[in-house]
Design a protein around this motif. Structure first.
Motif: not given
Length: 473
Positions: A208, A215, A389-390, A393, A416-417, A420, A423-424
């Motif tokens: 992580d 990023r 990672g939030y 976005r 969380e999903d 992800r 970001n994908y």
């Protein structure tokens, strides 16, 4: 470390490779005869386009004509076929045309190989002398990282000059290059040393933490190379973006920098489709607003502050499906099970019709048709503190629909999903991806149509009754 300096931008070899191919093809074509100007222009431009599509013009660590030979052959075939197809100035027979095309093909391939060999030799020489070399920091000081530093130092023609390592819990006495600091200081190290290139090998940082650093590098226009896990198994069947340093594979990641033309096309796409949708769906919005007025008795348009690109806030529009106050809605996560939600409101929320006023937000430029869903400031702050990672976005415009939504990640699904998925989408964005998401979004409205038809009839006939009144089901 040295003090802050202006970042040193590397010199790209892409323009030189384009010019090299252009000169080689023109020389081969013109020395072989005198075809028409139109045929020459079409052949050369078509061949250059093919060369670009085959990534022959991108900067690479290993420059080898033998590696390029299959792609160069395809470029030469393209040029010779276009030349034969568009050259109508002569009176040759079909056999003469085919023989001429064959000779032109050989001349083109030979010229491309010779010119590329000379260009590559010049680039390698300039790299060895430091003119085209890029200084690089290696993140991760395990065996793979140390071997990479040794390989890069042994072959300066690759164009990467390692300055040192960034890693946690490492004894600097065991390293062949300086330890520049822990991973948390990577951004400061890159700024202080004016370094644009980073290699991520394997080190002490968890996945992580490493992903967050990658990023950050992409967002700040650094060139990132990543050693993929199990790189030993990739073999010769490798991706176009793969580089090979001795026996180690590196994936060259693209910098997060959408081209101006792509941004302009996406914006034009948003404006045209949102305007057309507003016109076509205006009767649906009018009926929905009328039914909500009968059911709730309050104003039908709801305004709410949301967070968009780069943390900027804007006023998002929705149909008011429950008579909640603005303050209450700002901190209420999901109202799908609110007892005040009537039949009309429940149907509009389930089908997404309550979101349609956001087409006006898209037309205004507050958001896009496709992107991560905008969230309220209260939850943005909360999730940014608890979810890795939030905050990433917000690299792009938020959207009416997105990759998370078409994968059924909405409502009370895992945040969380969603993160992800968002970001994908951002890291694999293309205009074609947007088009696919829109088509899949339209497909969700056809879900379970047998149940929806009686539900529509029921809410139309019962909308005039108060939400809590008895009904005969």
């Amino acid at each position: 470390m040295t003090g802050p300096r202006a970042r040193r931008r590397g010199i790209s070899i892409t323009p030189a490779l384009v010019v090299t191919d252009l000169v080689a093809m023109l020389a081969a074509i013109l020395l072989g005869g005198a075809p028409g100007a139109t045929a020459v222009a079409v052949a050369v431009l078509g061949a250059l386009a093919v060369a670009g599509a085959l990534h022959l013009h991108r900067s690479r660590l290993v420059l080898s004509v033998l590696e390029d030979l299959p792609a160069l052959s395809f470029v030469a075939v393209t040029a010779s076929v276009l030349l034969m197809a568009f050259d109508v100035s002569g009176t040759r027979t079909a056999g003469e045309s085919l023989r001429g095309a064959g000779l032109t093909l050989l001349a083109l391939l030979g010229a491309l190989m010779v010119s590329r060999s000379l260009a590559y030799a010049a680039v390698r020489r300039l790299r060895r002398h430091g003119v085209l070399a890029h200084r690089v920091v290696v993140v991760g000081a395990d065996r793979v990282g140390r071997e990479l530093v040794s390989a890069l130092r042994a072959d300066p023609s690759l164009g990467l000059r390692p300055l040192g390592f960034v890693d946690d819990d490492v004894d600097p006495r065991t390293l062949s290059a300086p330890l520049l600091g822990p991973t948390r200081r990577l951004p400061a190290v890159l700024r202080d040393l004016s370094v644009d290139d980073v290699i991520f090998a394997f080190g002490s940082a968890d996945d992580d933490r490493t992903l967050s650093l990658v990023r950050w590098c992409q967002l700040n226009q650094r060139q990132v190379f990543v050693v993929p896990r199990y790189f030993q198994l990739l073999g010769l069947d490798r991706a176009r973006s793969l580089e090979v340093v001795r026996d180690t594979k590196l994936v060259r990641l693209h910098r997060f920098r959408p081209q101006p033309g792509q941004v302009l096309v996406k914006r034009a796409f948003d404006v045209v489709l949102s305007l057309a949708a507003l016109v076509v769906l205006s009767p649906v919005l009018a009926v929905a607003a009328g039914l909500l007025r009968l059911e709730t008795g309050s104003g039908v348009l709801f305004r709410q502050e949301r967070v968009g690109r780069a943390g900027r806030t804007f006023e998002l529009l929705k149909l008011r499906t429950i008579p909640a106050t603005t303050a209450e809605a700002a901190v209420t996560w999901n109202a799908d099970h609110d007892p005040r939600l009537g039949r009309v409101g429940r149907f509009l929320r389930r089908t997404g019709i309550d979101e349609l006023p956001q087409l006006w937000n898209i037309l205004r430029g507050d958001m896009s048709l496709v992107g991560p869903r905008p969230e309220r400031p209260h939850f943005v702050q909360q999730f940014s503190e608890t979810l890795d990672g939030y905050r990433h976005r917000h690299r792009v415009d938020t959207g009416l629909t997105g990759w998370a939504q078409v994968n059924k990640l909405r409502g009370d699904t895992s945040i969380e999903d969603r993160v992800r998925a968002d970001n994908y989408y951002i890291e694999n964005w293309s205009l074609w991806t947007d088009a696919k998401i829109l088509v899949r979004t339209l497909g969700t409205f056809r879900h379970d149509p047998a149940r929806r038809r009686p539900e529509v009839i029921s809410l139309l006939t019962g909308a005039a009754r108060p939400a809590g009144s008895a009904t005969a089901d």
